[in-house]
Design a protein around this motif. Structure first.
Motif, PDB file in Angstrom:
ATOM      1  N   TYR B 165      -6.763 -23.952  34.378  1.00  0.00           N
ATOM      2  CA  TYR B 165      -7.984 -24.200  33.929  1.00  0.00           C
ATOM      3  C   TYR B 165      -8.833 -25.295  33.851  1.00  0.00           C
ATOM      4  CZ  TYR B 165      -6.515 -19.732  31.656  1.00  0.00           C
ATOM      5  OH  TYR B 165      -5.959 -18.489  31.479  1.00  0.00           O
ATOM      6  N   LEU B 166     -10.109 -25.145  34.087  1.00  0.00           N
ATOM      7  CA  LEU B 166     -10.710 -26.361  34.121  1.00  0.00           C
ATOM      8  C   LEU B 166     -11.816 -26.322  32.917  1.00  0.00           C
ATOM      9  CD1 LEU B 166     -11.982 -26.738  37.984  1.00  0.00           C
ATOM     10  CD2 LEU B 166      -9.820 -27.600  37.092  1.00  0.00           C
ATOM     11  N   LEU B 167     -11.886 -27.128  32.054  1.00  0.00           N
ATOM     12  CA  LEU B 167     -12.961 -27.601  31.060  1.00  0.00           C
ATOM     13  C   LEU B 167     -13.976 -28.470  31.495  1.00  0.00           C
ATOM     14  CD1 LEU B 167     -13.237 -26.819  27.851  1.00  0.00           C
ATOM     15  CD2 LEU B 167     -12.245 -29.338  27.595  1.00  0.00           C
ATOM     16  N   LEU B 168     -14.964 -27.897  31.231  1.00  0.00           N
ATOM     17  CA  LEU B 168     -16.227 -28.511  31.612  1.00  0.00           C
ATOM     18  C   LEU B 168     -17.002 -28.893  30.443  1.00  0.00           C
ATOM     19  CD1 LEU B 168     -17.361 -25.993  34.684  1.00  0.00           C
ATOM     20  CD2 LEU B 168     -15.503 -27.695  34.721  1.00  0.00           C
ATOM     21  N   THR B 169     -17.650 -30.287  30.625  1.00  0.00           N
ATOM     22  CA  THR B 169     -18.131 -30.550  29.421  1.00  0.00           C
ATOM     23  C   THR B 169     -19.611 -31.334  30.050  1.00  0.00           C
ATOM     24  OG1 THR B 169     -16.257 -31.297  28.277  1.00  0.00           O
ATOM     25  CG2 THR B 169     -18.025 -32.377  27.536  1.00  0.00           C
ATOM     26  N   ILE B 182     -15.398 -32.798  34.375  1.00  0.00           N
ATOM     27  CA  ILE B 182     -14.288 -31.885  34.661  1.00  0.00           C
ATOM     28  C   ILE B 182     -13.071 -32.227  34.165  1.00  0.00           C
ATOM     29  CG2 ILE B 182     -13.134 -30.250  36.418  1.00  0.00           C
ATOM     30  CD1 ILE B 182     -16.443 -31.828  37.384  1.00  0.00           C
ATOM     31  N   TRP B 183     -12.178 -31.487  33.480  1.00  0.00           N
ATOM     32  CA  TRP B 183     -10.951 -31.942  33.033  1.00  0.00           C
ATOM     33  C   TRP B 183      -9.951 -30.909  33.495  1.00  0.00           C
ATOM     34  CZ3 TRP B 183      -7.586 -30.173  28.737  1.00  0.00           C
ATOM     35  CH2 TRP B 183      -6.385 -30.977  28.809  1.00  0.00           C
ATOM     36  N   ASP B 184      -8.818 -31.197  34.354  1.00  0.00           N
ATOM     37  CA  ASP B 184      -7.875 -30.046  34.659  1.00  0.00           C
ATOM     38  C   ASP B 184      -6.861 -30.174  33.933  1.00  0.00           C
ATOM     39  OD1 ASP B 184      -6.585 -28.342  36.564  1.00  0.00           O
ATOM     40  OD2 ASP B 184      -5.205 -30.246  37.208  1.00  0.00           O
ATOM     41  N   GLU B 185      -6.597 -29.118  32.987  1.00  0.00           N
ATOM     42  CA  GLU B 185      -5.620 -29.110  32.087  1.00  0.00           C
ATOM     43  C   GLU B 185      -4.022 -29.344  32.617  1.00  0.00           C
ATOM     44  OE1 GLU B 185      -6.622 -25.701  29.034  1.00  0.00           O
ATOM     45  OE2 GLU B 185      -4.406 -25.204  29.880  1.00  0.00           O
ATOM     46  N   ALA B 190      -9.024 -35.948  34.852  1.00  0.00           N
ATOM     47  CA  ALA B 190     -10.415 -36.151  34.516  1.00  0.00           C
ATOM     48  C   ALA B 190     -11.168 -36.542  35.605  1.00  0.00           C
ATOM     49  CB  ALA B 190     -10.650 -37.080  33.310  1.00  0.00           C
ATOM     50  N   TRP B 191     -12.301 -35.629  36.075  1.00  0.00           N
ATOM     51  CA  TRP B 191     -13.031 -35.938  36.984  1.00  0.00           C
ATOM     52  C   TRP B 191     -14.308 -36.342  36.483  1.00  0.00           C
ATOM     53  CZ3 TRP B 191     -12.092 -33.899  42.533  1.00  0.00           C
ATOM     54  CH2 TRP B 191     -13.276 -34.065  43.444  1.00  0.00           C
ATOM     55  N   LEU B 192     -14.686 -37.722  36.213  1.00  0.00           N
ATOM     56  CA  LEU B 192     -15.772 -38.031  35.338  1.00  0.00           C
ATOM     57  C   LEU B 192     -17.140 -38.251  36.471  1.00  0.00           C
ATOM     58  CD1 LEU B 192     -14.056 -40.411  33.005  1.00  0.00           C
ATOM     59  CD2 LEU B 192     -14.472 -38.270  32.537  1.00  0.00           C
ATOM     60  N   ALA B 193     -16.898 -38.310  37.493  1.00  0.00           N
ATOM     61  CA  ALA B 193     -18.152 -38.279  38.492  1.00  0.00           C
ATOM     62  C   ALA B 193     -18.645 -39.774  38.199  1.00  0.00           C
ATOM     63  CB  ALA B 193     -18.920 -37.125  38.528  1.00  0.00           C
ATOM     64  N   VAL B 227     -10.960 -39.264  38.188  1.00  0.00           N
ATOM     65  CA  VAL B 227     -11.679 -39.527  39.569  1.00  0.00           C
ATOM     66  C   VAL B 227     -13.102 -40.104  39.161  1.00  0.00           C
ATOM     67  CG1 VAL B 227     -12.413 -38.297  41.330  1.00  0.00           C
ATOM     68  CG2 VAL B 227     -10.333 -37.650  40.422  1.00  0.00           C
ATOM     69  N   PRO B 228     -13.549 -41.323  39.729  1.00  0.00           N
ATOM     70  CA  PRO B 228     -14.811 -41.785  39.385  1.00  0.00           C
ATOM     71  C   PRO B 228     -15.632 -41.251  40.704  1.00  0.00           C
ATOM     72  CG  PRO B 228     -13.340 -43.554  40.575  1.00  0.00           C
ATOM     73  CD  PRO B 228     -12.612 -42.418  40.480  1.00  0.00           C
TER      74      PRO B 228
END
Lengths: 272, 303
Positions: B165-169, B182-185, B190-193, B227-228
């Protein structure tokens, strides 16, 4: 025959390079449209201060400097500002008065690409002067639009004056901050449901004790949250007043179909 | 002659694009770490970290790169890694180095996802990006390269890649007005871009105060990997975001002081934040622009 594409490409190369600094749009479109039968002389009585490389195409600080004082006998009556290569090159038409003291004007504008920014002034005797400055607007990730449209929409119409605490050489310098998103309407319509027609400040009048010191007709090349600095001759106690209207137009590059928007005003008591 | 042959072979070259180098930073999470450069005709704006996450059922692409060519190379990397199909393309925000490989992934069964303000921002920037892409990045962009999201996220959305599951905010205005993280449970990654810049100077195109506000929330999390959008993987959360926070806070403090002293924007760009220069790559390319953008915002903060 097969060599042709390369050949043509090589022929075009110098043209592509030169195109960046040309004045074709001024000569062929802008001058005939705005100054058809006028004689305009390049003059060092006017100067433009602007960064050669603009960091942010949405917000290029530009200052027009006039090197003559405004006196009832000799003064700059009107000034036009253009960005040659913008989709709509007209930035504004500014009217000054002897009461302006000095016809300098600082503002923030949008510059889409590498282009000349030019100012043309009309003296009270009809002489036409011009100056220009080349600006390279690029900027890695930014575009010539505002950053936070929703915030700008929320405070639309607010205004404030900021003044230097003391007059210098009989002149007071005022900054007028106007909150308006100044929407260009430049967008790719098929991509979005949020189509925004051009919506911008079209007329601004600043008076001091009831007498005009600056009248401006402006367009989409003025940055989000228009910001002007100008002079006036202070006489102790007095009242500065700014009034502006905005307009909605159908097309970013034509002013044929527009509808008047609202009117906003702000007054401030001063003692300088 | 050679150019002409190149022209004829162009479609073939596009297919023969080598796979983009990617690193598996956590099980099933693959990142291409880009070089830190200013966009130019040599790097074709291939300057952002992009990648993908693999589930049991399918793959989510996270940002598609600066050009269709880079999108193609990313697609190749996915095909070399897994035989699972791509089901989602997530765009973290509107900047050209993150979205212009989109077209390559557009096909039945693939859903594009973005912040609810992404399509508006795409529409506003598209004419300008298409206009300048050739000259500034040596990239050919067309209307088809503008691929807006099918799903517009207002707050949060959870997507399932098959036992993953990915939580997209969707964030309030920060780096831009359309940032999505994006957060990978499964791996607590966290993929914060571009909410996170490491080594590469942060670039402000949204709201300084908004960004600092998001940072104060993000730094309370206990992510294992982050991940930046630009810079190396972070494994020391929340330390990794402190330099960015410090930089933005210095802008806030010093610009407020300038405004209080009656200084103008043109003065502020010459003095604000210069102490930060030794700490960042590409400082000269972006710092003044950050100051201008922040100044224009803070002029109105008392309203």
């Amino acid at each position: 025959m097969k060599k042709r594409p390369t050949f043509i490409f090589l022929l075009l190369l110098p043209l592509v390079t030169l195109a960046a600094k040309d004045e074709l749009r001024w000569e062929n479109e802008i001058k005939p449209q705005y100054f058809a039968d006028k004689v305009i002389k390049e003059s060092d009585l006017l100067a433009i201060e602007a960064p050669y490389r603009a960091e942010d195409p949405a917000l290029v600080p530009v200052k027009i400097i006039s090197k003559i004082p405004q006196t009832p006998e000799r003064y700059i009556k009107k000034m036009w500002v253009f960005v040659d290569k913008n989709p709509y090159p007209f930035v504004g038409e500014f009217t000054f008065f002897p009461e302006t003291g000095k016809a300098d004007l600082a503002m923030r504008i949008r510059v889409n690409t590498y282009s000349y920014v030019r100012a043309i002034a009309e003296m009270n005797n009809g002489d036409m002067l011009m100056t220009k400055k080349f600006v390279k607007a690029s900027g890695g990730c930014s575009a010539p639009i505002g950053t936070d449209l929703d915030a700008a929409m929320k405070r639309l119409g607010k205004m404030k004056f900021r003044l230097k605490p003391e007059a210098k050489d009989g002149l007071a310098e005022a900054q007028l901050l106007i909150s308006h998103p100044n929407i260009t309407g430049m967008q790719m319509d098929q991509v979005t449901r949020f189509v925004r027609k051009p919506h911008f400040m079209d007329k601004l009048t600043v008076t001091y004790n009831g007498k005009p010191v600056l009248i401006a007709k402006t367009d989409i090349a003025i940055s989000q949250d228009p910001n002007f600095r100008f002079y006036f001759i202070p006489k102790g106690q007095g009242e500065l007043k700014a009034e502006f209207t905005d307009v909605h137009c159908e097309s970013p590059t034509s002013r044929a179909v527009c509808e008047s928007g609202k009117k906003y005003e702000k007054t401030q008591e001063i003692n300088l | 002659m050679r150019l002409f042959i190149l022209f004829l072979l162009w479609p073939a070259l596009l297919l023969a694009q080598p796979a983009l180098p990617v690193t598996e930073v956590a099980p099933g999470i693959f990142v291409h770490f880009a070089r830190q450069e200013f966009p130019n005709p040599h790097n074709h704006d291939h300057i952002a970290n992009i990648g993908f996450i693999v589930g049991q059922r399918c793959v989510a692409v996270i940002d598609t790169g600066g050009s269709p060519l880079q999108g193609q190379a990313l697609k190749k990397a996915i095909e070399n890694t897994t035989d699972k199909p791509v089901c989602y393309v997530i765009n973290t925000h509107v900047h050209p180095d993150h979205i212009y490989g989109n077209r390559v992934f557009k096909q039945p069964g693939v859903k594009f996802i973005g912040h609810y303000r992404l399509s508006r921002a795409m529409a506003a920037r598209a004419p300008f990006d298409i206009d300048r892409a050739k000259a500034q990045w040596d990239v050919e962009l067309r209307a088809e390269d503008i691929v807006p999201p099918d799903f517009n996220i207002h707050k949060q959305m959870r997507i399932d890649l098959g036992q993953r599951y990915l939580l997209l905010t969707a964030h309030p205005t920060a780096h831009t007005d359309n940032d999505l993280s994006i957060w990978d449970e499964k791996t607590n990654t966290a993929w914060l871009a571009d909410l996170l810049f490491i080594d590469h100077i942060p670039t402000l195109d949204g709201s300084l105060k908004g960004w600092l506000n998001e940072i104060s929330k993000l730094e309370k999390q206990t992510y294992r990997f982050v991940v930046p959008g630009h810079g190396p993987l972070a494994t020391d959360w929340p330390q990794a975001i402190q330099p960015e926070k410090r930089y933005l806070q210095i802008l806030l403090t010093e610009i407020r002081e300038q405004i209080k002293q009656g200084k103008y924007l043109e003065d502020a760009v010459k003095t604000v934040g210069l102490s930060e220069k030794p700490h960042w790559q590409l400082f000269d390319a972006y710092h003044q622009r950050n100051v201008m953008s922040a100044f224009a915002e803070l002029e109105w903060e008392d309203e």
